[in-house]
Scaffold this motif. Structure first.
Motif: not given
Length: 86
Positions: A26-29, A32-33, A42-44, A60-61
């Motif tokens: 899993s990835l947290d905020v 991923l950021a 931005k992700v939040g 895309e990223r």
């Protein structure tokens, strides 16, 4: 000229994809950021729906990191017709 912005289909979908991230991790905020190269805020903002759009490059990223097709997570909004003036 401006960069076209893509809309996130559903913040819950992004959160689910982060939970079941690449390789089963899993990835947290923050994760991923970092991998996408954007700020945590931005992700939040994407996850909260506060700012549901990103540039095509960022979309895309994000999709590359999560290993999904762009059209599974983002869409282009159709242009709104302009009002006719008399």
């Amino acid at each position: 000229m401006f960069d076209a912005r893509l809309h996130l289909t559903d913040p819950a979908l992004l959160r689910s994809l982060m939970r079941w991230g690449p390789g089963g991790r899993s990835l947290d905020v923050r994760g991923l950021a970092t991998r996408v190269g954007v700020s945590k805020s931005k992700v939040g903002a994407l996850l909260s729906g506060e700012r549901p759009t990103v540039t095509q490059e960022i979309a895309e990223r994000i999709c590359s990191v999560l290993d999904v097709r762009r059209d599974a997570l983002f869409f282009e909004q159709c242009p709104r017709p302009r009002a006719r003036t008399a």
